[in-house]
Motif scaffolding. Structure first.
Motif, PDB file in Angstrom:
ATOM      1  N   LEU C 119      44.178  35.893  39.629  1.00  0.00           N
ATOM      2  CA  LEU C 119      44.220  37.362  39.731  1.00  0.00           C
ATOM      3  C   LEU C 119      43.413  38.043  38.646  1.00  0.00           C
ATOM      4  O   LEU C 119      42.981  39.186  38.799  1.00  0.00           O
ATOM      5  CB  LEU C 119      45.666  37.846  39.686  1.00  0.00           C
ATOM      6  CG  LEU C 119      46.531  37.452  40.883  1.00  0.00           C
ATOM      7  CD1 LEU C 119      47.929  38.012  40.720  1.00  0.00           C
ATOM      8  CD2 LEU C 119      45.931  37.952  42.200  1.00  0.00           C
ATOM      9  N   ARG C 145      48.659  43.894  39.357  1.00  0.00           N
ATOM     10  CA  ARG C 145      48.499  42.439  39.415  1.00  0.00           C
ATOM     11  C   ARG C 145      49.737  41.725  38.868  1.00  0.00           C
ATOM     12  O   ARG C 145      50.067  40.641  39.323  1.00  0.00           O
ATOM     13  CB  ARG C 145      47.226  42.027  38.666  1.00  0.00           C
ATOM     14  CG  ARG C 145      45.987  42.208  39.554  1.00  0.00           C
ATOM     15  CD  ARG C 145      44.717  41.943  38.798  1.00  0.00           C
ATOM     16  NE  ARG C 145      44.299  43.119  38.047  1.00  0.00           N
ATOM     17  CZ  ARG C 145      43.395  43.094  37.082  1.00  0.00           C
ATOM     18  NH1 ARG C 145      42.846  41.951  36.731  1.00  0.00           N
ATOM     19  NH2 ARG C 145      43.059  44.202  36.468  1.00  0.00           N
ATOM     20  N   PHE C 186      42.753  38.786  45.327  1.00  0.00           N
ATOM     21  CA  PHE C 186      44.144  38.727  45.796  1.00  0.00           C
ATOM     22  C   PHE C 186      44.203  38.134  47.198  1.00  0.00           C
ATOM     23  O   PHE C 186      44.977  37.212  47.475  1.00  0.00           O
ATOM     24  CB  PHE C 186      44.754  40.138  45.768  1.00  0.00           C
ATOM     25  CG  PHE C 186      45.906  40.333  46.723  1.00  0.00           C
ATOM     26  CD1 PHE C 186      47.110  39.671  46.525  1.00  0.00           C
ATOM     27  CD2 PHE C 186      45.782  41.171  47.827  1.00  0.00           C
ATOM     28  CE1 PHE C 186      48.176  39.831  47.414  1.00  0.00           C
ATOM     29  CE2 PHE C 186      46.834  41.335  48.717  1.00  0.00           C
ATOM     30  CZ  PHE C 186      48.029  40.660  48.519  1.00  0.00           C
TER      31      PHE C 186
END
Lengths: 368, 297, 489
Positions: C119, C145, C186
């Motif tokens: 991420l 995140r 993602f």
């Protein structure tokens, strides 16, 4: 932070100056004895050893006058009355003036200082009790509010239905249930009545005379009446409620923390840290207490209001509030100003302490 | 007594009613009124007429003064909040006003009221304040000065809250006038519930302060600041010797239950006054609380 | 197929009423559509997280408390996770980030490194773990995140336990605070996990450009992905399957706007190099170009300001609008220097006349308690009501009824609110319009209407400055010379 403390300092100075100015501006001219114009009365007033208020003195005086001025019994009577009245007036005026003109002596200062320290002690204890008690009470209300389990009313209905055989169940158990609910409601309504009563209503229900050493009574009244405890608890309750709607509570629930208030043990309320393991209530409480901290500032002024009302309304001799009331009534402005300044100082000190405390606590979370 | 619950519908109704009491502010308002009505009816039959009339006028005076105080407080704080917003850029002026307000905030309410009443007494002595109506207005004025800061703070908090969000700048760059944003969009459209909530709370405070100060100056060494000078209110009525005896009877009956029936006959005057004060404070608190929960404030 | 009938009502009105909401087990469902029509409400209801106070909820004709207590829902909750939108409000202010991502069911730390690697694109997150969440630190994108880290920890646990069968992962606007780069990382990671062992996921979004990304890089999974669009008709929610082609065809049909000629009057000039909060913001032609250029907007032109999230695009817009102070700023409107920020009265002459700005969150920018007509009052110059009505019709369709004017804004859908937010700016005769995320909260239909209206506005001579993470759409519309990259040092 420094600026805040400076502001507190400046405001103490400003208020001190204003009060000093007022006590100077309101000072009263010196007192001198006014003698009556009637020559006989005037002569009588000069006899220091004569106390016509005393029945013996009065009788002796009456006899002497009657022997000097026979046939004027009525005039003699009224002369004695006038003398008594004059002595009373002069006495009152002297007391008043003595209060007003008396120089600031150590004795007087000590008296006030003693009252002030008593007041500070009572103030500190009551503030601490309310400040730390109200989150617990607020949390208790919050947990009850969020419970979905049958409230008392429904239990009552259910028990009644068992008693009247509308539904099956143990009747003697139901009777006991009803009795305990009744007792609970009775106690609850008394508690509510006391919490909302002004202190003097509660106090006068128990006694009419309040002595100097009624400190415990004063603290109990300050803590439990005047709606102080219940309003601060409500403040905590509303912070808790609004926090419980925040996003972090939802995320905490998604993480697996419980949000079941029905099985939350109430004994956690009595722990100082109110630790709820694996329950969102812990998260909510932590944040709520943090937000409640600045309320200490306004609480200080409310506690002072409450204590002063109690001391004034109950005429507790030798206490600051009563002294203040007496001084207002006698127009002893310098004492009034000193007391007001003392109270203002106490509140400002509490505010400054609260500011410092909050500053340090918030600094922990400032990532510095 | 349990008879009403033998019927299922009746019980349902009872449950709903209890539920409503917990949820509805209007029901508390009704309950308050009903409580007053019941007490009045009882007093009508069991209390002597002069005492009843005295209680009636004291209750009305208390209510009126508190209502007026709340009204005045709104009258001060709205323009004050708007003005403070507009002078915020003029630093010295703004800072000194805030400094002054902070001082006022730190003066305990009861001291403020006491000072105000002392001024009123002087005015009464100098015969500048004679009619009882004028006295009521003046009393309300004094109390309003003591409580209005609470509302002012809350109004300013609302304005600041919207200023921090995009609401305020978004309207500003659309060319909407600042006064309209503050007064119409923020205060009128978005803060009415908050204001009403505050006003209800302030009404409670006003009742409490007024009863307390009247009690204090009536029970205190009544030499110069004589309660006779002020219109009768619940506080001054409670301070009367016979009312105080009546209240003492409450404590007495807690330990001697056989004494309780006499509370509602012999000691009616004091009990009524005490009940009116306590029950009103409780009801106002409840209305306020339920209102806030309902509006999610 | 798992199908749900969901009804949610408050004491005043029906909030949501949908029939046959299909969530295919072990498939990924994208729920598209404008914001504010109850997508989040439905998701929370399904996951058993709805706050019941004041709401009546039933799912498949089951009373909500019974639904929440059912073993199926408990399993879904135990194995799954819910990533909420608006990350900043979803962190406890008094617990460190590290504490929060390791709490309750997230105690295991084995997978953290790998997840962070994906991420954060390899950057270290150690320094962030010991800090308390503050409004600007960690940044919105970082907070987003971290919420995803929590979800992925649960996903990883689910992958490891072979006996764990059912899990529901709900992502509510998971990329709202992410730029395209991190959004794609993602999606990559999510689908990588999904390829190891399939799970049920519901992704709520109005970022239609995800469709292109999925077709480009994850086409193998297309059979396992459903696109459902939710719309609102007369208070009734309708679910339809959304054909990805609708979007891709529309996009390829968009013509690039032409660049204004050099004779067109210059409306706005902002020199590169603005100092704010100890940072220096500069404008560049491309991300790798070290040369700085001034930002210039001419009449009838669109300018697109691009940057990764958190760099300060909104800050720049607020500085241009005179709402935020900055040091060493050289800003001109129509070749005249802009007044200093302290000269409030000068700015008041500019706001609504020379310049206006559309803020990104319509919920905040509009007075929710007012009605539609109120929102368009008080604007300079006072507008002709007939004229206003015509504009409303072009924005909301010709068949809109007059009673729409009386509707409380709080009761409008998110898409309607956003269009009203835009409409307020378009009604003004401002020469410069700053648009911060103008496509926020819009469904596909209204998105195309809005683009059309903006096109008309610029043709009439207005200059538009656009800030948007919807790069795909604006890259297709705005000529390369009018695209600026914002960098922060």
């Amino acid at each position: 932070m420094k600026n805040k403390l400076l502001e507190h300092g400046y405001s103490v100075a400003a208020v001190g100056f204003v009060l000093f100015f007022f006590s100077w501006a309101l000072r009263t001219p010196a007192y001198s004895v006014q003698y009556p114009s009637d020559p006989l009365l005037n002569k009588l007033t000069k006899i220091d050893s004569l106390h016509p208020e005393k029945p013996l003195h009065r009788a002796l005086l009456k006899e002497s006058l009657d022997s000097f001025y026979p046939d004027q019994s009525a005039r003699n009577d009224s002369l004695i009355d006038a003398l008594i009245q004059w002595r009373r007036d002069t006495y009152m005026a002297a007391i008043k003036s003595a209060r007003m003109d008396r120089e600031w002596s150590w004795n007087r200062f000590n008296d006030l200082a003693a009252m002030y320290s008593t007041f500070i002690v009572a103030f500190t204890i009551v503030t601490a009790l309310i400040y730390f008690g109200s989150p617990a009470l607020g949390l208790y209300q919050f947990i009850r509010y969020n419970r979905v389990c049958p409230p008392d009313a429904r239990q009552w209905c259910e028990a009644c239905r068992i008693v009247f055989k509308k539904i099956p169940g143990n009747r003697s158990h139901a009777f006991r249930r009803i009795a305990s609910l009744k007792l609970k409601w009775f106690l609850k309504s008394i508690a509510y009545a006391v919490l909302f009563s002004p202190a003097y209503v509660v106090a006068y229900s128990f006694k009419t005379n309040f002595e100097k050493d009624s400190m415990v009574f004063l603290i109990a009244l300050g803590f439990g009446t005047n709606g102080l405890l219940i309003t601060s608890a409500y403040k905590c309750f509303s912070i808790l409620t609004s926090e419980s709607r925040k996003g972090y509570v939802e995320t905490a629930r998604a993480k697996g923390l419980s949000a079941d208030y029905d099985h939350l043990p109430m004994r956690a309320l009595l722990q100082p840290g109110k630790y709820f393991s694996n329950h969102v209530a812990g998260h909510i409480y932590k944040q709520a207490v943090f937000q409640y901290r600045p309320a200490l500032k306004e609480l200080a002024s409310f506690v002072v209001t409450g204590l002063i009302i109690i001391e004034m309304a109950l005429n507790i001799q030798g206490h600051l509030g009563y002294e203040l009331l007496k001084s207002v009534l006698y127009r002893n402005w310098d004492v009034v100003m000193v007391i007001i300044f003392g109270i203002f100082l106490l509140i400002k000190l509490t505010e400054a302490a609260a500011d410092v405390w909050h500053f340090h606590e918030s600094n922990r979370y400032e990532n510095v | 007594m349990y008879g009403i619950f033998t019927n299922r519908t009746a019980m349902k109704t009872f449950e709903t009613a209890l539920n409503l009491i917990q949820k509805q502010d209007r029901l508390w308002l009704l309950g308050w009124m009903a409580g007053m009505a019941i007490v009045w009816t009882w007093d009508y039959f069991f209390l002597n007429a002069p005492a009843l009339r005295l209680i009636e006028s004291a209750f009305l005076n208390t209510g009126l003064v508190s209502l007026l105080a709340v009204f005045f407080a709104l009258l001060w704080s709205w323009p004050a909040a708007v003005t403070l917003h507009f002078i915020e850029s003029k630093r010295p002026v703004y800072m000194s006003v805030i400094f002054f307000l902070n001082i006022v905030r730190s003066v305990p309410q009861i001291l403020g009221v006491l000072i105000g009443y002392t001024v009123l007494t002087v005015l009464i002595e100098r015969e500048l304040l004679e009619s009882s109506d004028a006295k009521l207005w003046a009393m309300a004025l004094v109390i309003s000065f003591v409580v209005f800061l609470e509302l002012l703070d809350s109004l300013r908090e609302r304005i600041r809250w919207f200023q921090r969000s995009d609401f305020y700048p978004a309207m500003l760059v659309s060319g909407v006038s600042e006064s309209r944003i503050i007064q119409y969009d923020i205060l009128w459209k978005n803060s009415r519930s908050h204001i009403i909530n505050k006003l209800i709370a302030m009404f409670g405070t006003a009742v409490f302060l007024q009863c307390s100060i009247d009690f204090i100056i009536s029970v205190g060494l009544s030499t110069e600041v004589s309660s006779q000078n002020f219109p009768a209110t619940l506080g001054s009525l409670l301070a009367k010797m016979d009312s105080k005896k009546d209240i003492l009877a409450i404590g007495n009956s807690l330990f001697n239950p056989e004494y309780i029936p006499r509370l509602f006959t012999t000691h009616l005057q004091g009990i009524t006054v005490a009940f009116l004060i306590v029950f009103s404070l409780l009801s106002i608190y409840m209305i306020n609380r339920v209102f806030a929960l309902r509006k999610r404030l | 197929m798992t199908s749900y009938d969901i009804e949610i009502a408050s004491s005043e009105r029906h909030l949501v009423r949908i029939r046959d909401f299909h969530i295919r087990p072990n498939a990924v469902t994208f729920l598209l559509g404008e914001s504010g029509i109850g997508k989040t409400l439905i998701a929370k209801a399904l996951y058993g997280l709805l706050d019941r106070s004041g709401l009546t909820v039933s799912i498949n004709d089951m009373e909500y408390s019974a639904y929440v207590a059912s073993p199926e829902v408990n399993t879904l909750q135990r194995n799954g996770f819910f990533v909420f939108q608006e990350p900043s409000s979803h962190f406890h202010p008094l617990l460190t980030i590290g504490e929060q991502i390791r709490e309750a069911s997230l105690q295991e730390t084995a997978d953290e490194r790998e997840i962070a690697e994906h991420l954060w694109n390899g950057a270290s997150i150690e320094s962030l773990l010991n800090i308390y969440p503050k409004p600007f630190r960690p940044s919105g994108g970082e907070k987003q995140r971290f919420l995803l880290v929590m979800a992925f920890k649960k996903i990883k646990t689910f992958l490891r336990h072979a006996d764990a069968k059912d899990a529901l992962f709900i992502f509510d606007e998971p990329t709202g605070s992410l730029d395209n780069f991190y959004r794609d990382r993602f999606l990559n990671f999510l689908f990588a996990c999904y390829r190891q062992k399939s799970f049920t996921a519901l992704i709520i979004t109005h970022d239609y450009s995800m469709i292109t990304e999925i077709h480009r890089r994850h086409s193998d999974l297309v059979p396992k992905i459903d696109f459902t669009e939710m719309s609102n008709e007369n208070g009734q929610q309708i679910l339809t399957s959304f054909a990805p082609k609708t979007y891709t065809h529309w996009l390829s049909g968009q013509k690039v706007l032409s660049k204004a000629s050099n004779e067109a009057p210059e409306l706005l000039r902002l020199a590169s190099g603005i100092n704010i909060f100890g940072r220096r913001l500069s404008f560049h032609r491309s991300p790798d170009d070290p040369d700085e250029v001034p930002l210039i907007l001419r009449a009838g032109e669109w300018v697109y300001l691009k940057a990764p999230s958190g760099v300060g695009k909104t800050t720049i817009a607020k500085i241009i609008a005179g709402l935020m102070p900055a040091q060493s700023i050289d800003l001109q409107f129509e070749r005249k220097p802009a007044p200093a920020i302290s000269m409030r009265s000068e700015w008041k002459k500019i706001w609504g006349r020379t310049l206006t700005m559309v803020f990104q969150h319509a919920d905040e920018a509009l007075n929710q308690q007012a009605n539609v007509a109120d929102a368009l009052k008080g604007l300079p110059p006072s507008l002709n009501q007939e004229n206003v009505w015509q504009h409303i019709q072009t924005m909301y369709g010709a068949d809109i009824e007059k009673k729409f004017l009386k509707q409380k804004i709080a009761h409008l859908s998110g898409g309607q609110k956003q269009r009203l937010n835009l409409l307020r700016a378009l009604l003004l005769n401002a020469k410069i319009v700053l648009l911060d995320e103008p496509l926020n909260g819009l469904d596909f239909q209204s998105l195309s209407t809005v683009i059309e209206r903006l096109r008309q506005k610029s043709e009439a001579g207005t200059g538009l400055v656009v800030i948007s993470h919807n790069e795909e759409i604006f890259d297709a519309l705005i000529p390369k010379e009018n695209i600026y990259f914002l960098k922060s040092v």
